[in-house]
Write a protein that holds these residues in place. Sequence first.
Motif, short mmCIF file in Angstrom:
data_model
loop_
_atom_site.label_atom_id
_atom_site.label_comp_id
_atom_site.label_asym_id
_atom_site.label_seq_id
_atom_site.Cartn_x
_atom_site.Cartn_y
_atom_site.Cartn_z
N GLY A 262 0.81 -1.21 0.00
CA GLY A 262 0.00 0.00 0.00
C GLY A 262 0.85 1.26 0.00
O GLY A 262 0.56 2.22 -0.72
N GLN A 263 1.91 1.26 0.79
CA GLN A 263 2.81 2.41 0.84
C GLN A 263 3.54 2.60 -0.48
O GLN A 263 3.69 3.72 -0.98
CB GLN A 263 3.82 2.24 1.97
N ILE A 264 3.98 1.50 -1.07
CA ILE A 264 4.70 1.57 -2.35
C ILE A 264 3.78 2.04 -3.46
O ILE A 264 4.14 2.89 -4.29
CB ILE A 264 5.32 0.19 -2.69
N TRP A 265 2.57 1.49 -3.49
CA TRP A 265 1.61 1.89 -4.52
C TRP A 265 1.23 3.36 -4.36
O TRP A 265 1.09 4.09 -5.36
CB TRP A 265 0.38 0.99 -4.43
N ALA A 266 1.08 3.82 -3.11
CA ALA A 266 0.83 5.25 -2.89
C ALA A 266 1.99 6.08 -3.43
O ALA A 266 1.81 7.17 -3.97
CB ALA A 266 0.63 5.52 -1.39
N GLY A 267 3.21 5.55 -3.29
CA GLY A 267 4.37 6.23 -3.86
C GLY A 267 4.31 6.32 -5.37
O GLY A 267 4.73 7.32 -5.97
N ALA A 268 3.80 5.27 -6.00
CA ALA A 268 3.62 5.31 -7.46
C ALA A 268 2.63 6.41 -7.84
O ALA A 268 2.83 7.13 -8.83
CB ALA A 268 3.14 3.95 -7.96
N MET A 269 1.56 6.54 -7.07
CA MET A 269 0.60 7.61 -7.32
C MET A 269 1.26 8.98 -7.16
O MET A 269 0.96 9.92 -7.90
CB MET A 269 -0.59 7.49 -6.38
N MET A 270 2.18 9.09 -6.21
CA MET A 270 2.91 10.34 -6.01
C MET A 270 3.77 10.67 -7.22
O MET A 270 3.80 11.82 -7.69
CB MET A 270 3.75 10.26 -4.74
N LEU A 271 4.47 9.67 -7.75
CA LEU A 271 5.29 9.90 -8.94
C LEU A 271 4.44 10.36 -10.11
O LEU A 271 4.82 11.26 -10.87
CB LEU A 271 6.03 8.61 -9.31
N ASP A 272 3.27 9.76 -10.26
CA ASP A 272 2.37 10.15 -11.35
C ASP A 272 1.93 11.60 -11.17
O ASP A 272 1.94 12.39 -12.13
CB ASP A 272 1.17 9.22 -11.37
N HIS A 273 1.55 11.97 -9.96
CA HIS A 273 1.10 13.34 -9.69
C HIS A 273 2.22 14.35 -9.93
O HIS A 273 1.96 15.48 -10.38
CB HIS A 273 0.60 13.44 -8.25
N LEU A 274 3.45 13.95 -9.65
CA LEU A 274 4.59 14.85 -9.83
C LEU A 274 5.00 14.99 -11.30
O LEU A 274 5.92 15.74 -11.61
CB LEU A 274 5.78 14.36 -9.01
N GLY A 275 4.31 14.26 -12.17
CA GLY A 275 4.56 14.40 -13.60
C GLY A 275 5.41 13.32 -14.21
O GLY A 275 5.98 13.51 -15.30
N HIS A 276 5.48 12.16 -13.55
CA HIS A 276 6.30 11.06 -14.06
C HIS A 276 5.50 9.77 -14.17
O HIS A 276 5.76 8.79 -13.46
CB HIS A 276 7.53 10.87 -13.15
N PRO A 277 4.50 9.76 -15.05
CA PRO A 277 3.64 8.58 -15.17
C PRO A 277 4.39 7.32 -15.60
O PRO A 277 4.00 6.21 -15.24
CB PRO A 277 2.60 9.00 -16.22
N ASP A 278 5.48 7.49 -16.36
CA ASP A 278 6.24 6.33 -16.79
C ASP A 278 6.89 5.63 -15.60
O ASP A 278 6.90 4.38 -15.52
CB ASP A 278 7.31 6.73 -17.81
N LEU A 279 7.42 6.40 -14.66
CA LEU A 279 8.03 5.81 -13.47
C LEU A 279 6.96 5.17 -12.58
O LEU A 279 7.19 4.13 -11.97
CB LEU A 279 8.79 6.87 -12.68
#
Length: 351
Positions: free
Chosen positions: A293-310
Amino acid sequence: MKTHVISVLAGDGIGPEVMPVAQAVLDSACEGSDVELRWEERPWGTDYFRSHGRMMPLNAIDKMADTDAIFLGAVGHPEVPDAETLWGMLIPIRREFDQYINLRPIKSLPGVRSPLANHEGIDLVIVRENVEGEYSAVGGRSGVGTEYAAAYQQAIFTKHGVSRAVSFAAELASERNGDLVSATKSNGIVHTMTFWDEVVAEVAGGFPEVRLTPMLIDALSARLVQSPQSFDVIVASNLFGDILSDIAAATVGSIGIAPSANLNPEKRHPSMFEPVHGSAPDIVGRGIANPVGQIWAGAMMLDHLGHPDLAVDVELALRSVLSSGLSTPDLGGQATTVQVGDAIVAALAGK
């Protein structure tokens, strides 16, 4: 090189156990790219409360205001009332930074057992209005200490607040399958919910490609556990969205894998990303907390910061690890928190 400054609030319970694992995964995802995450640790939470009588320092909001995002672990301790922990940290952050959208994706994951006989193909998103509604601070008590004691809680629904949540949900639905379900209870809650319905219909009418279905919360809840695959995007008030998102998380196997984002979509303020699970004091220190859950939330953070590929890289890596059968005990496995994190890092390295 694009550097993002992240306020890290590991918080309570298993938060400090899953947080460094998630940070290691996100750092690994950024390796070889032009993205760098700079972590600013904030040692706030229940321990801080014990020493200072509050969950965060008085200038906490100012300290986080200039960072790009907030990464939260968990909040809560059995020795401290929830009203202190939530209203002392989580809710002030959401409201001071106008994080008016709570976004909760619900997806079937490979290797994760579900209580449902038919659980394949679940892929829905719950959009919860996050700063007003039923969770207001307006109210009080009268007749304290007498047999006539009473408590009053005022729900606050504004056209501005409902409109922007529904607009976000409708935009999201238009990018997906076009189906938008609105959670309501206007047959019983005569003022706020009829108002909600009116504003929802007005805003959704501006999205002709979106098919709006208002649904009473009791019928919606029943359908959500019977046929979650039939939903695409659900928009709900603060209270209804809170309950529905936990029900939906259970349909895919565990609340321990569910992420969430508290968004200020316009990015005028930092948004906050957190797992849905609580602080789980019963397993603290055992090294078996689920970090997904924490890691997946981190993925959402990367997407919001403008890095959907990461973000996609992280999600694919965690799906790969879960499909291999490696998981923590809450999912039926024997792996530790660190072992799951290390496996996801290895999957990212081999992408």
